[in-house]
Motif scaffolding. Structure first.
Motif, mmCIF file in Angstrom:
data_model
loop_
_atom_site.group_PDB
_atom_site.id
_atom_site.type_symbol
_atom_site.label_atom_id
_atom_site.label_comp_id
_atom_site.label_asym_id
_atom_site.label_seq_id
_atom_site.Cartn_x
_atom_site.Cartn_y
_atom_site.Cartn_z
ATOM 1 N N UNK A 128 0.765 -1.361 0.015
ATOM 2 C CA UNK A 128 -0.271 0.106 0.059
ATOM 3 C C UNK A 128 0.716 1.133 -0.377
ATOM 4 N N UNK A 129 1.774 1.124 1.149
ATOM 5 C CA UNK A 129 2.957 2.905 0.905
ATOM 6 C C UNK A 129 3.141 2.113 -0.495
ATOM 7 N N UNK A 130 3.653 1.937 -0.881
ATOM 8 C CA UNK A 130 4.436 1.382 -2.157
ATOM 9 C C UNK A 130 3.733 2.052 -3.607
ATOM 10 N N UNK A 131 2.809 1.683 -3.242
ATOM 11 C CA UNK A 131 1.877 1.991 -4.471
ATOM 12 C C UNK A 131 1.455 3.554 -3.912
ATOM 13 N N UNK A 132 1.009 4.303 -2.686
ATOM 14 C CA UNK A 132 0.302 5.456 -2.313
ATOM 15 C C UNK A 132 1.938 6.545 -2.974
ATOM 16 N N UNK A 133 3.306 5.811 -2.744
ATOM 17 C CA UNK A 133 4.101 6.574 -2.948
ATOM 18 C C UNK A 133 5.123 7.143 -3.947
ATOM 19 N N UNK A 134 4.065 5.899 -5.197
ATOM 20 C CA UNK A 134 4.287 6.058 -6.530
ATOM 21 C C UNK A 134 4.409 6.050 -7.096
ATOM 22 N N UNK A 135 2.643 6.143 -7.084
ATOM 23 C CA UNK A 135 0.799 6.721 -7.439
ATOM 24 C C UNK A 135 1.199 7.730 -8.961
ATOM 25 N N UNK A 136 1.724 9.077 -8.880
ATOM 26 C CA UNK A 136 2.313 9.660 -9.622
ATOM 27 C C UNK A 136 3.316 9.961 -10.734
#
Length: 60
Positions: free
Chosen positions: A45-53
């Motif tokens: 979840x953290x990875x997805x949120x941090x790299x979403x942009x």
């Protein structure tokens, strides 16, 4: 995936795209793979949120 879907999405020589993949940093790749495919949800979840942009090609 049934055989017809596999042919349409992956195996058809008229539409498939082959790319050469090299692995320069196996340890980093293993760590990211473990985050994205592992059983622990929070790091994923953290990875997805941090790299979403940074996403360029998203297949949903």
């Amino acid at each position: 995936m049934n055989p017809e879907q596999l042919w349409e999405t992956t195996m058809n020589p008229a539409t498939r795209c082959l790319k050469l993949v090299t692995l320069r940093d196996a340890e980093y790749a293993d760590r990211i793979f473990s985050v994205l495919m592992g059983e622990d949800v929070e790091p994923r979840k953290n990875f997805i949120q941090n790299h979403a942009k940074e996403v360029v090609n998203l297949d949903v």
